[in-house]
Design a protein around this motif. Structure first.
Motif, short mmCIF file in Angstrom:
data_model
loop_
_atom_site.label_atom_id
_atom_site.label_comp_id
_atom_site.label_asym_id
_atom_site.label_seq_id
_atom_site.Cartn_x
_atom_site.Cartn_y
_atom_site.Cartn_z
N ASP A 390 0.81 -1.12 0.13
CA ASP A 390 0.08 -0.06 -0.01
C ASP A 390 1.02 1.11 0.05
O ASP A 390 1.83 1.63 0.70
N PRO A 391 0.54 2.13 -1.07
CA PRO A 391 1.67 3.23 -1.09
C PRO A 391 1.59 4.10 0.19
O PRO A 391 2.54 4.81 0.68
N VAL A 392 0.32 4.52 0.76
CA VAL A 392 0.30 5.37 1.86
C VAL A 392 1.09 4.85 3.06
O VAL A 392 1.78 5.55 3.69
N LEU A 393 0.59 3.64 3.48
CA LEU A 393 1.50 2.91 4.52
C LEU A 393 3.03 2.89 4.07
O LEU A 393 3.79 3.07 5.08
N ILE A 394 3.43 2.94 2.82
CA ILE A 394 4.93 2.84 2.69
C ILE A 394 5.33 4.08 2.82
O ILE A 394 6.64 4.33 3.45
N GLU A 395 4.72 5.19 2.36
CA GLU A 395 5.21 6.66 2.39
C GLU A 395 5.32 6.81 3.87
O GLU A 395 6.31 7.53 4.51
N ARG A 396 4.26 6.71 4.83
CA ARG A 396 4.15 7.07 6.31
C ARG A 396 5.29 6.10 7.02
O ARG A 396 5.90 6.53 8.08
N TYR A 397 5.68 4.83 6.69
CA TYR A 397 6.55 3.93 7.39
C TYR A 397 8.04 4.76 7.04
O TYR A 397 8.74 4.81 7.75
N ALA A 414 9.19 12.17 15.85
CA ALA A 414 9.04 10.86 15.72
C ALA A 414 8.00 9.90 16.13
O ALA A 414 7.36 9.14 15.51
N GLY A 415 7.58 10.17 17.24
CA GLY A 415 6.40 9.68 17.93
C GLY A 415 5.34 10.14 17.17
O GLY A 415 4.15 8.99 17.12
N GLN A 416 5.27 11.28 16.70
CA GLN A 416 3.89 11.70 15.94
C GLN A 416 3.80 10.82 14.74
O GLN A 416 2.69 10.31 14.20
N ALA A 417 4.93 10.83 13.90
CA ALA A 417 4.95 10.10 12.55
C ALA A 417 4.55 8.52 12.97
O ALA A 417 3.93 8.00 12.03
N VAL A 418 5.17 7.91 14.01
CA VAL A 418 4.75 6.46 14.44
C VAL A 418 3.37 6.41 14.57
O VAL A 418 2.75 5.65 14.07
N LEU A 419 2.64 7.54 15.11
CA LEU A 419 1.22 7.38 15.46
C LEU A 419 0.58 7.49 14.03
O LEU A 419 -0.48 6.81 14.16
N ARG A 420 1.17 8.26 13.19
CA ARG A 420 0.21 8.52 12.09
C ARG A 420 0.33 7.03 11.20
O ARG A 420 -0.69 6.99 10.44
N TYR A 421 1.17 6.31 11.26
CA TYR A 421 1.44 5.09 10.63
C TYR A 421 0.69 4.25 11.56
O TYR A 421 -0.14 3.28 10.67
N GLU A 427 -6.85 2.40 10.02
CA GLU A 427 -7.99 2.69 9.02
C GLU A 427 -8.01 1.82 7.93
O GLU A 427 -9.24 1.26 7.51
N LEU A 428 -6.89 1.23 7.02
CA LEU A 428 -7.02 0.44 6.22
C LEU A 428 -7.56 -1.06 6.60
O LEU A 428 -8.35 -1.85 5.90
#
Length: 441
Positions: A390-397, A414-421, A427-428
């Motif tokens: 999934d491109p969204v997951l790849i991007e956020r990871y 970094a914590g916020q980025a992990v939370l968004r991932y 959601e998926l």
């Protein structure tokens, strides 16, 4: 030494009808037995060990006052006894005049045996009038009254003698035993360097020594100052020695002895305890060094994070440990004992503080490691559900991974980025579950 009890009381009737021959003979026989009992009691009092000690002692205080009165009472007792014995002897002489006494003989016997036929003259050795009543030139008694008076004086005298002897029998020997134990304790104390002016236990030993010396002198010169009369007891010698001061000194010596034993224990295991202290202090020093190294790493790898400062090596404790080694080398056990106890507490506290400092310094690294672990766990979860492409997951990871594996790392971002991932993954998975075919059954 045992002393006979109070004299037997006179059992005759008050003056009244003239006695006949049989009554006079029975009264004389009874009085003869009474006379022997009184004499036995007086001789026992005269030979009592306590009385002999009182005669030869240099008395002071209340004992001196009471012994002066008791000596007068004993002298008066013998005077009363002589009058009592003289009356009985006079009665025996009257009865011995003839086999069948006439009326004059019986009248004289009745007066002697039942009336106030005994006259006792006052003497210069008579006690204070408060003991025997107002001072008179002479007193007349019946034999019954004379025995009662002797009983009273005898009981007072015996009580004073027995009380003094009880104190002398109990306390000086115990004081001497405690003094011997004190001498042994002082020798042991000196062997480990516990001396007056250098150690509190040495000062306590000096104080106990003075107290025992003072106590012994006082007990010998004034035993009645250490006598507690028994409550409600009228018997001569009823009571017990007062051991309050002795018991206090004994307890103080026990406390000092335990302190000396603690110092001796230090002498036996001092080297082992010093080795343990060096080990604990070395671990604390290594832990602090590790914390200082970790702090440099954290400052280099973690951005926008408060990193606490790390204290230097425990120099003061190392100096005191070196002093403890010197005390052991010079056999100064009394100085080493308290120093070891304080060092054992403080080195353990120092090791605990070093560990807490290391934990506080490395906390940002632990947070980064936790975020990395969470990110990798969610990536594995995505792979299990077939969403790895999934491109969204790849991007956020990739965005979260760049932040966590780059230096310096901003943990908040970094914590916020992990939370968004995590949110994108969740959601998926929800969408996938909602679009799955339903079981029509």
């Amino acid at each position: 030494m045992g002393v006979a009890g109070p004299f037997p009381g006179y059992a005759g009737r008050p003056p009244g009808p003239v006695m006949d021959r049989d009554e006079a003979d029975r009264a004389l026989a009874r009085l003869g037995a009474e006379h022997e009992a009184i004499e036995t009691s007086l001789l026992a009092l005269q030979d009592h060990a306590g009385r002999r000690l009182l005669e030869g002692a240099d008395l002071t205080g209340v004992t001196k006052e009471r012994w002066a009165a008791t000596e007068q009472s004993i002298t008066l007792l013998w005077g009363y006894f002589d009058a009592y014995a003289g009356a009985i002897e006079a009665a025996r002489e009257i009865r011995a005049r003839r086999r069948f006494p006439n009326r004059d003989d019986l009248l004289a016997l009745t007066e002697l045996l039942r009336g106030q036929g005994v006259t006792v003259a006052s003497t210069a050795t008579r006690p204070d009038p408060s003991i025997t009543g107002p001072a008179r030139l002479s007193e007349r008694f019946t034999l019954e009254e004379l025995v009662a008076r002797m009983n009273e004086l005898y009981a007072r005298s015996l009580d004073m003698v027995v009380a003094s002897d009880s104190v002398w029998s109990a306390l000086p020997a115990r004081i001497d035993l405690l003094a011997a134990e004190l001498h042994r304790t002082r020798s042991l104390a000196h062997s480990v360097g516990v001396r007056p002016g250098e150690h509190p236990a040495g000062d306590d030993l000096e104080s106990i020594t003075q107290e025992l010396a003072t106590l012994r002198v006082r007990v010998i010169s004034d035993p009645l100052a250490f006598w507690l009369p028994g409550p409600g007891s009228a018997a001569p010698g009823g009571g017990r020695p007062d051991t309050t001061r002795y018991d206090r000194a004994a307890r103080a010596l026990d406390d000092v002895r335990r302190e000396i034993e603690a110092v001796l224990a230090v002498r036996q295991d001092a080297e082992q305890r010093l080795v343990h202290l060096r080990d604990v202090l070395s671990r604390a020093d290594r832990t602090l060094a590790e914390a200082r190294s970790a702090r440099g790493e954290v400052l280099a790898k973690i951005a926008a994070s408060e990193v606490p400062a790390v204290s230097g090596p425990p120099t003061a404790l190392q100096e005191r440990l070196a002093a403890a080694s010197e005390y052991r080398r010079h056999a100064q056990w009394h100085r080493l004992s308290p120093l070891l106890e304080s060092l054992e507490r403080e080195t353990e506290d120092e090791l605990l503080r070093a560990r807490e400092s290391l934990s506080a310094v490395t906390a940002p690294l632990a947070v980064r490691a936790e975020l990395r672990g969470r990110l990798d766990a969610y990536k594995a979860k995505v792979a299990r559900h077939g969403l790895a492409e999934d491109p969204v997951l790849i991007e956020r990871y990739d965005a979260a991974r760049r932040m966590l594996w780059s230096a310096p790392c901003d943990l908040r971002v970094a914590g916020q980025a992990v939370l968004r991932y995590q949110e994108a993954v969740a959601e998926l998975l929800d969408v996938r579950r909602s679009s799955a075919p339903k079981d029509r059954r």
